[in-house]
Design an enzyme around this catalytic site. Structure first.
Site, PDB file in Angstrom:
ATOM      1  N   ASP A 176       9.509   3.126  -0.378  1.00 25.63           N
ATOM      2  CA  ASP A 176       8.501   3.649   0.427  1.00 25.63           C
ATOM      3  C   ASP A 176       8.539   3.471   1.989  1.00 25.63           C
ATOM      4  O   ASP A 176       8.405   2.688   2.526  1.00 25.63           O
ATOM      5  CB  ASP A 176       6.977   3.161  -0.133  1.00 25.63           C
ATOM      6  CG  ASP A 176       5.715   3.916   0.712  1.00 25.63           C
ATOM      7  OD1 ASP A 176       6.063   4.975   1.513  1.00 25.63           O
ATOM      8  OD2 ASP A 176       4.783   3.672   0.392  1.00 25.63           O
ATOM      9  N   TYR A 214       1.023  -1.138   0.032  1.00 28.14           N
ATOM     10  CA  TYR A 214       0.063  -0.159  -0.146  1.00 28.14           C
ATOM     11  C   TYR A 214       0.794   1.205   0.037  1.00 28.14           C
ATOM     12  O   TYR A 214       1.911   1.463   0.683  1.00 28.14           O
ATOM     13  CB  TYR A 214      -0.935  -0.157   1.141  1.00 28.14           C
ATOM     14  CG  TYR A 214      -1.722   1.229   1.358  1.00 28.14           C
ATOM     15  CD1 TYR A 214      -2.774   1.604   0.435  1.00 28.14           C
ATOM     16  CD2 TYR A 214      -1.548   2.265   2.265  1.00 28.14           C
ATOM     17  CE1 TYR A 214      -3.519   2.790   0.619  1.00 28.14           C
ATOM     18  CE2 TYR A 214      -2.276   3.188   2.620  1.00 28.14           C
ATOM     19  CZ  TYR A 214      -3.246   3.556   1.675  1.00 28.14           C
ATOM     20  OH  TYR A 214      -3.952   4.752   1.825  1.00 28.14           O
ATOM     21  N   LYS A 261       4.300   9.516   8.455  1.00 28.75           N
ATOM     22  CA  LYS A 261       4.102   8.786   9.804  1.00 28.75           C
ATOM     23  C   LYS A 261       4.896   9.382  11.039  1.00 28.75           C
ATOM     24  O   LYS A 261       4.727  10.599  11.636  1.00 28.75           O
ATOM     25  CB  LYS A 261       4.018   7.487   9.801  1.00 28.75           C
ATOM     26  CG  LYS A 261       2.954   6.884   8.870  1.00 28.75           C
ATOM     27  CD  LYS A 261       2.224   5.427   9.159  1.00 28.75           C
ATOM     28  CE  LYS A 261       1.549   4.930   7.964  1.00 28.75           C
ATOM     29  NZ  LYS A 261       0.025   4.880   8.432  1.00 28.75           N
TER      30      LYS A 261
HETATM   31  C1  LIG Z   1       3.609   2.280   3.150  1.00 29.97           C
HETATM   32  C2  LIG Z   1       2.713   3.570   3.127  1.00 29.97           C
HETATM   33  N1  LIG Z   1       2.857   4.389   1.984  1.00 29.97           N
HETATM   34  C3  LIG Z   1       2.113   5.364   1.996  1.00 29.97           C
HETATM   35  C4  LIG Z   1       1.028   5.485   2.866  1.00 29.97           C
HETATM   36  C5  LIG Z   1       0.157   6.869   3.052  1.00 29.97           C
HETATM   37  O1  LIG Z   1       0.330   7.566   3.888  1.00 29.97           O
HETATM   38  P1  LIG Z   1      -0.853   8.565   4.527  1.00 29.97           P
HETATM   39  O2  LIG Z   1      -1.783   7.844   5.311  1.00 29.97           O
HETATM   40  O3  LIG Z   1      -0.024   9.473   5.364  1.00 29.97           O
HETATM   41  O4  LIG Z   1      -1.299   9.151   3.232  1.00 29.97           O
HETATM   42  C6  LIG Z   1       0.938   4.454   3.787  1.00 29.97           C
HETATM   43  C7  LIG Z   1      -0.122   4.724   5.032  1.00 29.97           C
HETATM   44  O5  LIG Z   1      -0.622   3.934   5.782  1.00 29.97           O
HETATM   45  C8  LIG Z   1       1.831   3.591   3.881  1.00 29.97           C
HETATM   46  O6  LIG Z   1       1.592   2.555   4.692  1.00 29.97           O
END
Ligand SMILES: Cc1ncc(COP(=O)(O)O)c(C=O)c1O
Length: 444
Positions: free
Chosen positions: A252, A149, A280
């Site tokens: 990521d 994700y 985060k």
């Molecule tokens: C690996 C990863 N990338 C991107 C995101 C997206 O971040 P946000 O919820 O701050 O938009 C998340 C969210 O859980 C994530 O787990």
């Protein structure tokens, strides 16, 4: 002592009221009734590792805002930074020393960041990273992995949810399952989908598509099917393959950044990504994201007719930037990461022992500050298909609901993971282990 929570009458009343004005009573579907039974617990206050709900029940929090609260709730240093910063004015949408100080600290901690651009969320960061990669390479397609994700931007929303194994298709050529309605199917024409943690299949897919790819995007530890570390050497091989085919590697680190090491998983696993994305823990509870990398790529955002556009009223939000700088100073203290590892590993070892004692078929996977419990007959869960096929997510939900009754706060969704913050103590771990012991006693 594990604390037995009392009624949640007030939460239930608030849930009724919330549904009058908010879809499902919440602002993100995973927080609602689909996950929590009989409905969400309304949280009112937090301090350190503890939170209190609207009925006055106290919990040790192991969800920590999906990992955002790296220092727990209301850390005194962050409270004073926010109060003082607010008194001066929250945001000017103009150049400020706050964003410079945040960026300087960021660069000191993240080895691959020659420069950094702040966004407001992780989703914005991954979206920007992909746009930069496409502009830089002149290619359109990109590769994502099953079960990863990367936020809710259209092209990333393929196979990010779990599905019954019968729907997954052959592993060399996975079925393509959109996660959302409302996305034109043509969007996914540019997405190459691959299974993760399997280098032989990836090599074959790269032979076919590698030269068309602007980027391969990956989580370094798969954090949205629980917690699935990479196989030995996998990330290095992935790095080599992307270089061979001229595709950028986007790491990521929205979940892993600032959690496993000052420089995140790229430092921990010694990987040099082309671009990396953060969120985060970077904001310690404030909404922020970041894209980091070399000037040769990020400078494409410089103002010109051919620029990569990235605008945003709240980019570099002054108050948030002050929190980021203070957060990174706290994280840079000696022993931060050793303590996170030690407390997390104590929780992992303790939980494993509870399951062993109760003869419950469960594994605890991950290490240090992030881990997940899987009710499974397997010794390990290595990828999305393992997760979809062998993990009893319903049993996990029952287990967590029992813990919620015993003063442990966690989401019943198996796709997330347990989080250790700098506020957690050995005493918190002891409370967790006792609650897990009781929860296992009547787990069906
Ligand atoms: C690996 C990863 N990338 C991107 C995101 C997206 O971040 P946000 O919820 O701050 O938009 C998340 C969210 O859980 C994530 O787990």
């Amino acid at each position: 002592m594990a604390q037995i929570t009392q009624t949640r009458t007030r939460s239930q009343q608030l849930f009724e009221r919330a549904q009058q004005s908010l879809v499902e009573g919440v602002n993100s579907p995973s927080r609602g009734k689909a996950t929590y039974s009989p409905g969400p617990i309304f949280l009112e206050r937090g301090s350190g590792s503890h939170i209190w709900d609207a009925d006055g029940n106290q919990y040790v929090d192991f969800m920590m805002s999906f990992g955002a609260l790296i220092h727990g709730h209301a850390h005194p240093k962050l409270v004073s930074v926010v109060s003082e910063g607010m008194a001066e004015g929250s945001h000017f949408a103009a150049a400020s020393i706050a964003e410079v100080e945040a960026a300087e600290r960021f660069r000191r901690m993240v080895p691959s960041s020659e420069v950094v651009r702040f966004t407001n969320t992780g989703s914005e960061a991954t979206m920007l990273a992909l746009r930069l990669a496409r502009a830089h390479t002149g290619r359109t397609k990109f590769l994502k992995f099953e079960g990863h994700y990367h936020g809710w931007y259209d092209p990333f929303l393929l196979n990010a949810h779990g599905h019954p194994p019968a729907q997954l298709g052959p592993v060399e050529n996975p079925s393509r399952i959109p996660d959302s309605q409302g996305i034109p199917s043509a969007t996914f024409d540019d997405v190459v989908l691959a299974p993760w943690n399997n280098i032989a299949i990836l090599e074959r897919i790269m032979q076919t598509h590698g030269r068309e790819l602007a980027a391969v995007i990956t989580e370094p530890i798969m954090a949205n099917m629980g917690c699935i570390p990479p196989r030995e050497g996998y990330l290095q091989k992935l790095r080599d393959l992307t270089r061979t085919y001229g595709a950028l590697l986007i790491l990521d680190e929205v979940v892993t950044g600032f959690r496993y090491a000052p420089g995140g998983c790229q430092e921990y696993y010694e990987i040099q990504p082309d671009l990396s994305t953060f969120g985060k823990a970077l904001g310690a509870g404030f909404p922020v994201g970041a894209v980091a990398g070399p000037r040769s790529i990020l400078d494409r955002m410089r103002w010109s007719e051919n620029m990569v556009l990235h605008y945003g009223t709240f980019n570099g939000h002054r108050l948030t930037m002050k929190v980021v700088a203070a957060n990174l100073d706290l994280l840079a203290r000696d022993d931060t990461y050793r303590n996170l590892q030690d407390i997390g590993n104590a929780a992992i070892v303790g939980l494993r022992e509870v399951f062993r004692r109760h003869k419950v078929k469960a594994i605890v996977q991950g290490f240090g500050p992030m881990f997940q419990v899987y009710f499974t007959e397997r010794d390990a869960i290595h990828d999305y298909r393992d997760y979809c096929t062998y993990v009893d997510t319903t049993r996990y939900s029952r287990f967590v609901h029992r813990l919620l009754e015993r003063g442990i706060y966690m989401t019943p969704s198996n796709g997330l993971h347990w989080i250790i913050s700098t506020a957690h103590t050995e005493a918190d771990v002891a409370v967790l282990i006792e609650a897990a012991d009781q929860a296992c006693a009547d787990l069906t």
